[in-house]
Design an enzyme around this catalytic site. Structure first.
Site: not given
Length: 272
Positions: A2-3, A91, A109
């Site tokens: 995400p930006e 996760h 991650r």
DNA sequence: AGGGCTACCTGTACGC
DNA sequence: TGCGTACAGGTAGCCC
């Protein structure tokens, strides 16, 4: 992942759905993230109401009705989902239980993080105190940009530097420089005023378009349970190595190079 | 001090 | 099919 536009899209979603909701309880499923989730979060926020959800660069801030606030970063693969009932997914890290809904943070991650702060201290925390201006604000201007013209780095690296401007990432930097017709390898010291103007215009245009479209999705960007993000269909260079340039058509193909360990995409004919 | 590099972690895609 | 390798949008922290 995400930006800025993706984080803003998440913020708008959360604002619509959990503002004024009372936190009944918090369950930490897996504290292991870039920084471990502290246990205090579950009792310091118990019975507190989410009063504001803000964004600074790529960070999200939840302000609560008591003295506390939470800083989130989504890293590369972090996302929220909002469900009525909780069903474990691989996760998952933390579940915020509200009256009729549950907000879950999931991050494959583990580059993301969730940190607890006192409200009055959060804006001075190490993560956000040195951030550059918001790219869509008026502070990100020609005169501001000119202060950095002596930087001994490339224009791509400058745009990626969160202390120069907050929220641009690897995808949007390639797109911005393509739109500005400037090679990503150009040294900042060679950038002319007319080029600064082009870059600033491209930043504002590309980011605001992407927010309108709900952020880019390459994969894994989920809010609620629904894939959002349509900007990927609008990418002009990112991920298009070897394909014809969409501006000069068949005259040239998009090239890829590695700058500071990150992929950069550009057209060697359109960008100078 | 400023700027570059690497580590962190898991999944996926690809070549053999 | 299985194995090894390269790569992925993030930042912090180290090194020069």
């Amino acid at each position: 992942m995400p930006e800025l536009p993706e984080v803003e899209t998440v913020r708008l979603f959360l604002k619509k759905n959990i503002i004024q909701e009372k936190t009944l309880s918090i369950k930490i499923e897996n504290p292991k993230l870039r920084f471990p989730i502290v246990k205090e979060i579950s009792y310091k926020l118990c019975n507190a109401i989410v009063t504001k959800i803000l964004r600074r660069g790529k960070y999200l801030l939840f302000l609560y009705s008591n003295d506390y606030a939470v800083l989130f970063h989504l890293g590369m693969t972090g996302f929220f989902r909002l469900n009525e009932l909780y069903k474990f997914r691989k996760h998952d890290h933390i579940i915020f239980n509200f009256l009729n809904k549950k907000l879950i943070f999931n991050d494959v991650r583990k580059f993301g993080f969730i940190k607890l702060y006192k409200k009055k201290e959060i804006f001075q925390c190490s993560h956000i105190k040195n951030l550059g201006p918001e790219p869509l604000g008026c502070e990100f201007s020609i005169s501001y940009f000119q202060n950095y013209l002596s930087s001994k780095t490339t224009i791509k690296n400058l745009l990626m530097n969160q202390n120069f401007v907050a929220g641009l990432g690897n995808i949007y930097c390639s797109e911005i420089l393509f739109r500005s017709r400037i090679l990503p390898t150009r040294l900042v010291t060679t950038i002319k005023e007319e080029e600064i103007i082009k870059i600033i215009k491209a930043v504002k245009k590309i980011l605001s378009n992407a927010i309108k479209l709900g952020g880019t999705t390459i994969k894994n960007f989920v809010v609620s349970d629904q894939e959002v993000g349509y900007f990927k269909n609008k990418l002009m260079v990112y991920g298009r190595e070897g394909l014809p340039c969409l501006r000069c058509k068949n005259k040239n193909v998009i090239k890829k190079l590695i700058q500071s360990g990150r992929s950069t995409f550009f057209c060697s004919k359109c960008q100078i």
